[in-house]
Design a protein around this motif. Structure first.
Motif, PDB file in Angstrom:
ATOM      1  N   GLY A 117      24.022  45.907  39.272  1.00  0.00           N
ATOM      2  CA  GLY A 117      23.960  44.878  38.150  1.00  0.00           C
ATOM      3  C   GLY A 117      24.927  45.684  36.836  1.00  0.00           C
ATOM      4  N   HIS A 118      25.356  46.875  36.931  1.00  0.00           N
ATOM      5  CA  HIS A 118      26.275  47.517  35.992  1.00  0.00           C
ATOM      6  C   HIS A 118      27.540  46.667  35.541  1.00  0.00           C
ATOM      7  N   GLU A 119      27.568  46.555  34.225  1.00  0.00           N
ATOM      8  CA  GLU A 119      28.879  45.671  33.877  1.00  0.00           C
ATOM      9  C   GLU A 119      30.161  46.382  33.498  1.00  0.00           C
ATOM     10  N   GLU A 120      30.360  47.759  33.941  1.00  0.00           N
ATOM     11  CA  GLU A 120      31.589  48.533  33.637  1.00  0.00           C
ATOM     12  C   GLU A 120      32.393  48.497  34.970  1.00  0.00           C
ATOM     13  N   CYS A 121      33.511  48.190  35.196  1.00  0.00           N
ATOM     14  CA  CYS A 121      34.292  48.398  36.601  1.00  0.00           C
ATOM     15  C   CYS A 121      35.553  49.155  36.380  1.00  0.00           C
ATOM     16  N   GLU A 122      36.348  49.552  37.363  1.00  0.00           N
ATOM     17  CA  GLU A 122      37.565  49.897  37.199  1.00  0.00           C
ATOM     18  C   GLU A 122      38.222  49.340  38.341  1.00  0.00           C
ATOM     19  N   ILE A 123      39.704  48.767  37.958  1.00  0.00           N
ATOM     20  CA  ILE A 123      40.548  47.888  38.679  1.00  0.00           C
ATOM     21  C   ILE A 123      41.515  48.689  39.398  1.00  0.00           C
ATOM     22  N   ASN A 124      41.812  48.703  40.504  1.00  0.00           N
ATOM     23  CA  ASN A 124      43.060  49.557  41.098  1.00  0.00           C
ATOM     24  C   ASN A 124      43.509  48.604  42.202  1.00  0.00           C
ATOM     25  N   GLU A 125      44.840  48.778  42.655  1.00  0.00           N
ATOM     26  CA  GLU A 125      45.784  48.178  43.499  1.00  0.00           C
ATOM     27  C   GLU A 125      45.934  49.102  44.769  1.00  0.00           C
ATOM     28  N   GLY A 126      46.173  48.476  45.824  1.00  0.00           N
ATOM     29  CA  GLY A 126      46.746  49.162  46.853  1.00  0.00           C
ATOM     30  C   GLY A 126      47.203  48.522  48.026  1.00  0.00           C
ATOM     31  N   ALA A 127      48.377  49.110  48.654  1.00  0.00           N
ATOM     32  CA  ALA A 127      48.949  48.429  49.763  1.00  0.00           C
ATOM     33  C   ALA A 127      48.856  49.210  51.254  1.00  0.00           C
ATOM     34  N   MET A 128      48.669  48.719  52.230  1.00  0.00           N
ATOM     35  CA  MET A 128      48.453  49.155  53.591  1.00  0.00           C
ATOM     36  C   MET A 128      49.239  48.662  54.418  1.00  0.00           C
ATOM     37  N   THR A 129      49.654  49.658  55.261  1.00  0.00           N
ATOM     38  CA  THR A 129      50.583  48.889  56.312  1.00  0.00           C
ATOM     39  C   THR A 129      49.771  48.588  57.556  1.00  0.00           C
ATOM     40  N   GLY A 130      50.407  47.982  58.399  1.00  0.00           N
ATOM     41  CA  GLY A 130      49.647  47.139  59.483  1.00  0.00           C
ATOM     42  C   GLY A 130      50.037  48.168  60.836  1.00  0.00           C
ATOM     43  N   ALA A 131      49.651  47.601  62.183  1.00  0.00           N
ATOM     44  CA  ALA A 131      49.931  48.525  63.235  1.00  0.00           C
ATOM     45  C   ALA A 131      51.151  48.229  63.760  1.00  0.00           C
ATOM     46  N   GLY A 132      51.544  49.208  64.780  1.00  0.00           N
ATOM     47  CA  GLY A 132      52.962  48.913  65.191  1.00  0.00           C
ATOM     48  C   GLY A 132      54.051  49.309  64.631  1.00  0.00           C
ATOM     49  N   LEU A 133      54.927  48.339  64.842  1.00  0.00           N
ATOM     50  CA  LEU A 133      56.445  48.779  63.934  1.00  0.00           C
ATOM     51  C   LEU A 133      56.206  49.078  62.480  1.00  0.00           C
ATOM     52  N   SER A 134      55.236  47.923  61.809  1.00  0.00           N
ATOM     53  CA  SER A 134      55.257  48.115  60.207  1.00  0.00           C
ATOM     54  C   SER A 134      54.561  49.598  60.122  1.00  0.00           C
ATOM     55  N   HIS A 148      48.605  43.764  50.689  1.00  0.00           N
ATOM     56  CA  HIS A 148      48.284  44.212  49.117  1.00  0.00           C
ATOM     57  C   HIS A 148      46.795  43.788  48.711  1.00  0.00           C
ATOM     58  N   TYR A 149      46.180  44.566  48.014  1.00  0.00           N
ATOM     59  CA  TYR A 149      44.578  44.267  47.915  1.00  0.00           C
ATOM     60  C   TYR A 149      44.494  44.806  46.317  1.00  0.00           C
ATOM     61  N   VAL A 150      43.309  44.104  45.915  1.00  0.00           N
ATOM     62  CA  VAL A 150      42.925  44.597  44.462  1.00  0.00           C
ATOM     63  C   VAL A 150      41.562  45.123  44.704  1.00  0.00           C
ATOM     64  N   PHE A 151      41.128  46.467  44.538  1.00  0.00           N
ATOM     65  CA  PHE A 151      40.007  46.887  44.585  1.00  0.00           C
ATOM     66  C   PHE A 151      39.048  47.272  43.281  1.00  0.00           C
ATOM     67  N   ILE A 152      37.990  46.689  43.227  1.00  0.00           N
ATOM     68  CA  ILE A 152      37.129  46.548  41.953  1.00  0.00           C
ATOM     69  C   ILE A 152      35.940  47.353  42.103  1.00  0.00           C
ATOM     70  N   SER A 153      35.845  48.658  41.452  1.00  0.00           N
ATOM     71  CA  SER A 153      34.796  49.481  41.633  1.00  0.00           C
ATOM     72  C   SER A 153      33.831  49.633  40.656  1.00  0.00           C
ATOM     73  N   CYS A 154      32.454  49.516  40.911  1.00  0.00           N
ATOM     74  CA  CYS A 154      31.544  49.561  39.661  1.00  0.00           C
ATOM     75  C   CYS A 154      31.903  51.078  39.244  1.00  0.00           C
ATOM     76  N   ALA A 155      31.488  51.221  37.948  1.00  0.00           N
ATOM     77  CA  ALA A 155      31.798  52.498  37.354  1.00  0.00           C
ATOM     78  C   ALA A 155      30.427  53.619  37.490  1.00  0.00           C
ATOM     79  N   LYS A 156      29.319  52.933  37.744  1.00  0.00           N
ATOM     80  CA  LYS A 156      28.238  53.350  37.873  1.00  0.00           C
ATOM     81  C   LYS A 156      27.683  53.889  39.294  1.00  0.00           C
ATOM     82  N   CYS A 157      27.849  52.904  40.325  1.00  0.00           N
ATOM     83  CA  CYS A 157      27.175  53.322  41.527  1.00  0.00           C
ATOM     84  C   CYS A 157      28.581  53.432  42.419  1.00  0.00           C
ATOM     85  N   GLY A 158      29.730  52.918  42.199  1.00  0.00           N
ATOM     86  CA  GLY A 158      30.847  53.095  43.103  1.00  0.00           C
ATOM     87  C   GLY A 158      31.105  52.083  44.119  1.00  0.00           C
ATOM     88  N   PHE A 159      30.216  51.040  44.274  1.00  0.00           N
ATOM     89  CA  PHE A 159      30.210  49.783  44.886  1.00  0.00           C
ATOM     90  C   PHE A 159      31.688  49.330  44.805  1.00  0.00           C
TER      91      PHE A 159
END
Length: 93
Positions: A42-59, A68-79
């Motif tokens: 229920g905490h109301e502060e977060c951190e927003i980060n972006e990340g890119a990942m490779t697939g399997a095989g040739l890539s 490409h994904y956006v990660f939103i992490s709770c600043a209190k519990c890390g969820f």
């Protein structure tokens, strides 16, 4: 020859679509941060980060980051919530 020394706005190369996309991305992140509430604690502060990942095989061998994904992490519990930014562009908050 003096006409070559005059400044012209046409001489500059603008990328308005890139600037607009960056502004929209920043606005979206501000909106999410303002309305964030952790689903776990229920905490109301977060951190927003972006990340890119490779697939399997040739890539993976060529180190091509096509997921490409956006990660939103709770600043209190890390969820962490993970979002696909391609779908973000279609939604309004």
């Amino acid at each position: 020859m003096p006409e070559h020394l005059e400044y012209s706005i046409e001489d500059e190369q603008f990328e308005p679509n890139d600037v607009l996309a960056d502004k929209q991305e920043n606005d979206r992140e501000v909106q999410i941060a303002d309305s964030f509430q952790c689903a776990k604690c229920g905490h109301e502060e977060c951190e927003i980060n972006e990340g890119a990942m490779t697939g399997a095989g040739l890539s993976n061998i060529l180190d091509i980051n096509y997921q490409h994904y956006v990660f939103i992490s709770c600043a209190k519990c890390g969820f962490v919530e993970i979002y696909n930014p391609n779908i973000w562009k279609e939604r309004t908050y």
